[in-house]
Scaffold this motif. Structure first.
Motif, short mmCIF file in Angstrom:
data_model
loop_
_atom_site.label_atom_id
_atom_site.label_comp_id
_atom_site.label_asym_id
_atom_site.label_seq_id
_atom_site.Cartn_x
_atom_site.Cartn_y
_atom_site.Cartn_z
N ALA A 133 41.49 31.24 50.24
CA ALA A 133 41.35 32.60 49.74
C ALA A 133 41.42 32.67 48.22
CB ALA A 133 42.45 33.49 50.35
N ARG A 134 41.84 31.58 47.57
CA ARG A 134 41.93 31.56 46.10
C ARG A 134 40.71 30.93 45.43
NH1 ARG A 134 47.48 32.00 44.23
NH2 ARG A 134 48.90 32.13 46.00
N VAL B 110 41.72 22.67 39.66
CA VAL B 110 42.05 23.82 38.83
C VAL B 110 43.48 23.64 38.34
CG1 VAL B 110 42.36 26.34 38.76
CG2 VAL B 110 40.48 25.36 40.09
N ASP B 111 43.73 23.97 37.07
CA ASP B 111 45.08 23.86 36.52
C ASP B 111 46.08 24.57 37.43
OD1 ASP B 111 46.99 23.47 34.09
OD2 ASP B 111 47.14 25.61 34.58
N ALA B 112 47.20 23.91 37.70
CA ALA B 112 48.16 24.42 38.68
C ALA B 112 48.66 25.81 38.33
CB ALA B 112 49.33 23.44 38.80
N ASP B 113 48.96 26.06 37.05
CA ASP B 113 49.47 27.38 36.66
C ASP B 113 48.40 28.45 36.88
OD1 ASP B 113 51.91 26.33 35.97
OD2 ASP B 113 51.40 26.11 33.84
N ALA B 114 47.15 28.13 36.51
CA ALA B 114 46.07 29.09 36.70
C ALA B 114 45.81 29.33 38.19
CB ALA B 114 44.80 28.60 36.01
N TRP B 115 45.90 28.26 38.95
CA TRP B 115 45.68 28.37 40.40
C TRP B 115 46.74 29.25 41.05
CZ3 TRP B 115 42.15 27.56 44.00
CH2 TRP B 115 42.53 27.39 45.33
N ALA C 171 48.47 31.50 39.69
CA ALA C 171 48.42 32.88 39.19
C ALA C 171 47.32 33.71 39.85
CB ALA C 171 48.21 32.87 37.67
N ARG C 172 46.41 33.05 40.53
CA ARG C 172 45.31 33.79 41.16
C ARG C 172 45.80 34.64 42.34
NH1 ARG C 172 40.15 29.61 41.77
NH2 ARG C 172 39.80 29.30 39.52
#
Length: 607
Positions: A538-539, A559-564, A566-567
């Motif tokens: 879903a992300r 995808v960068d873990a923090d950006a992932w 945060a989605r």
């Protein structure tokens, strides 16, 4: 007896340990039910009169006065399914054979049986997976009249056999034998059929040519001839000792087929026929898993056999399959894992050859119970009509010998691959499975940008528009059990195969299923948890780079873990021109969707 392979031993012990509580409770329940007086003696007179009112008078006398055994027949017959059409006359054969042995038989009930080949790509396909649980319930309703001393299960295809087996295990105190009908004779080859499908996907041939090819492939009574879910069912039942030995792939209409059906009645009446709940234990389930891996069988059974095991109080998961796959060699090449069909597989040695090789290599438990007194070794032999004086109408089993075609079957000492045909993938996109036995080795690792779709139709439209002529990993989400019943996405095979044929590196990632006939395009399927339950799919966004690595066993989005993290996960759109809740009876399955467990938990709606 050959020493058991250490991996098979370790997996079996792990399953036994984690199943200890549920298996004990299951056995206690069937022991309690099995210790009662027989139904015709236990029930009230009105109950008994109702139960046997429709029987011929002589049968009434047998079952009531003479206390003869009474077989309950659960039949999945309909003449919509080519594989099940032969079952129409089986009850008459069984009743006749039962009378010869002083017993009786009744059709306890019928269960629904749908054909995925008819419903592929249509709304009806969204009922398919849950039809398994409906069949299990219908089996329970059929046997709940509770006047039976044994049971015969008549069924063949995809959800039907697992459903019958789950239902039968609720009556685990009854001796139970499964009775198949066999595959249709060979028509247009599976490779030729697949080629026409790919041509149709490109617009190179029209509907008339495609229908002609399909009708030449699917042309008569019997199971479809590819090694999909239906024929994998039959392989697994042989490995579990639930058939008359060697019954799986004898064509309908043969005299041998008729005699094997009569033998099923004789087998279930024998005092040596073990009740099914005692027969199906941890070792039997492991034997089925090993047979699936060794033949590159249907990925659907990573769902179905989890549910079957659970019905007997046994807990398995994809880790168990994965560990076994590292130890079990691939012994068979049958379409889609090769060019041969199941008739050629049978001619080369069939299930009996595979089981013999696995037993001799210590990769199956030999100390298991089966419906026959001779144990699992009986299933390594080929049935035929007895020769010589007095042989008419009798059966004899002979040794299979060497492989009749080493392009189809190979010995465990010289396999097609040293590992099995299925692999577990896991990573930040969840857990999934891939059928690697049919995928070219240079396609076992795919890394490419994602193209995200909410349905099969969306992907097909993008293909037709030329938007997928590139390296791409197609993500098709909202296809899990809770979202829409987890339909097979078999209609995606031709367009993705066309893209792969053009030289693009393509793959599919989905929380849905693929047909048991699919394989040559890498597909990470059954992704759990599913998107509709908040799973990682879903992300995913268009353009995200995904790496599918069937060598390392990973499935990850780069995808960068923090950006992932945060989605915000997407929500299944209510308006895509697709309504998964209404029409074609889907309203009646709302409770199934709400209650369904994950694919790895068998997508069960009843736990």
């Amino acid at each position: 007896m050959t020493t058991l392979h250490p991996t098979v031993h370790a997996v079996t012990e792990r399953i036994r340990e984690k199943s200890r509580g549920t298996r004990t409770a299951y056995l206690q329940q069937i022991d309690k039910l099995g210790s009662r007086d027989r139904g015709a003696d236990r029930m009230g007179c009105a109950n008994v009169a109702h139960a046997f009112a429709g029987m011929p008078q002589n049968d009434k006398l047998r079952v009531v006065a003479a206390k003869a055994p009474n077989i309950g027949i659960v039949n999945a017959y309909n003449d919509m399914l080519s594989a099940h059409a032969p079952l129409q006359h089986y009850p008459d054969l069984i009743k006749d054979e039962a009378r010869k042995h002083g017993a009786t038989a009744q059709v306890a009930g019928g269960v629904p049986a749908m054909c995925d080949g008819v419903t592929q790509g249509t709304p009806g396909m969204e009922l398919s997976l849950f039809s398994r649980d409906v069949i299990a319930m219908a089996t329970a309703v059929s046997l709940s009249h509770d006047v039976f001393d044994a049971a015969l299960m008549l069924g063949v295809c995809d959800k039907i056999v697992p459903g019958l087996l789950i239902g039968a295990l609720q009556f685990g105190y009854l001796p139970t034998v499964f009775v198949p009908a066999g595959p249709m004779t060979s028509g247009l080859s599976n490779n030729a059929k697949a080629k026409v499908r790919e041509q149709a996907a490109q617009g190179l041939v029209g509907r008339a040519e495609l229908l002609e090819a399909e009708s030449a492939a699917y042309h008569s009574e019997g199971t479809c001839t590819f090694y999909g879910t239906a024929n994998s069912n039959q392989m697994l039942l042989e490995a579990m000792g639930l058939h008359v030995p060697g019954t799986a792939f004898i064509n309908p209409g043969q005299e041998l087929r008729q005699e094997l059906t009569r033998e099923a009645a004789r087998t279930v009446l024998a005092k040596s026929c073990t009740p099914i709940g005692k027969l199906v234990d941890e070792r039997t389930i492991v034997n089925a898993m090993v047979a699936l891996l060794a033949t590159g069988g249907s990925t659907n059974h990573l769902i179905h056999w989890v549910a079957v095991a659970r019905a007997a109080g046994i807990v398995i998961d994809w880790d168990d399959f994965a560990q076994l796959s590292h130890a079990v060699p691939l012994l068979a090449r049958v379409y889609p894992n090769g060019s041969a069909d199941v008739n050629q597989f049978q001619a080369a040695g069939g299930p009996g050859y595979v089981l013999r090789e696995l037993l001799d290599a210590g990769l199956m438990h030999e100390d298991v119970l089966t419906v026959r007194a001779g144990g699992i070794r009986e299933y390594t032999r080929l049935p035929g009509e007895a020769q010589g004086q007095g042989g008419a109408g009798r059966l004899a089993w002979t040794d299979i010998g060497a492989s009749g075609d080493d392009s189809v079957l190979r010995p465990a000492t010289d396999p097609f691959s040293v590992t099995g045909g299925l692999k577990l993938l896991q990573g930040n996109l969840g857990r999934s499975v891939i059928k690697v036995s049919a995928v070219p080795e240079d396609r076992h690792i795919i890394e490419a940008p994602a193209a995200v779709f909410g349905s099969q139709a969306e992907l097909q439209a993008a293909f037709q528009a030329g938007e997928l002529d590139r390296d791409v990993i197609c993500v098709v989400r909202w296809q899990g059990p809770q979202a829409n019943g987890m339909p097979e996405l078999h209609k995606l095979t031709p367009p993705l195969a066309v893209l792969q044929g053009k030289g693009f590196r393509v793959a599919l990632v989905t929380d849905g299923r693929m047909s048991g006939a699919s394989g040559k395009v890498p597909a990470a399927i059954h992704v759990s948890p599913e998107a509709h339950a908040g799973g990682p799919l879903a992300r995913v966004q268009n353009g995200d780079v995904i790496r599918l690595d069937a060598v390392a066993g990973t499935l990850e989005v780069r995808v960068d873990a923090d950006a992932w993290n945060a989605r915000t996960p997407a929500v299944m759109p209510a308006a895509q021109g697709v309504d998964n809740a209404h029409g074609m009876g889907r309203e009646l399955f709302a409770g199934f969707r709400r209650n369904a467990l994950s694919a790895e938990e068998g997508a069960c709606s009843w736990l």
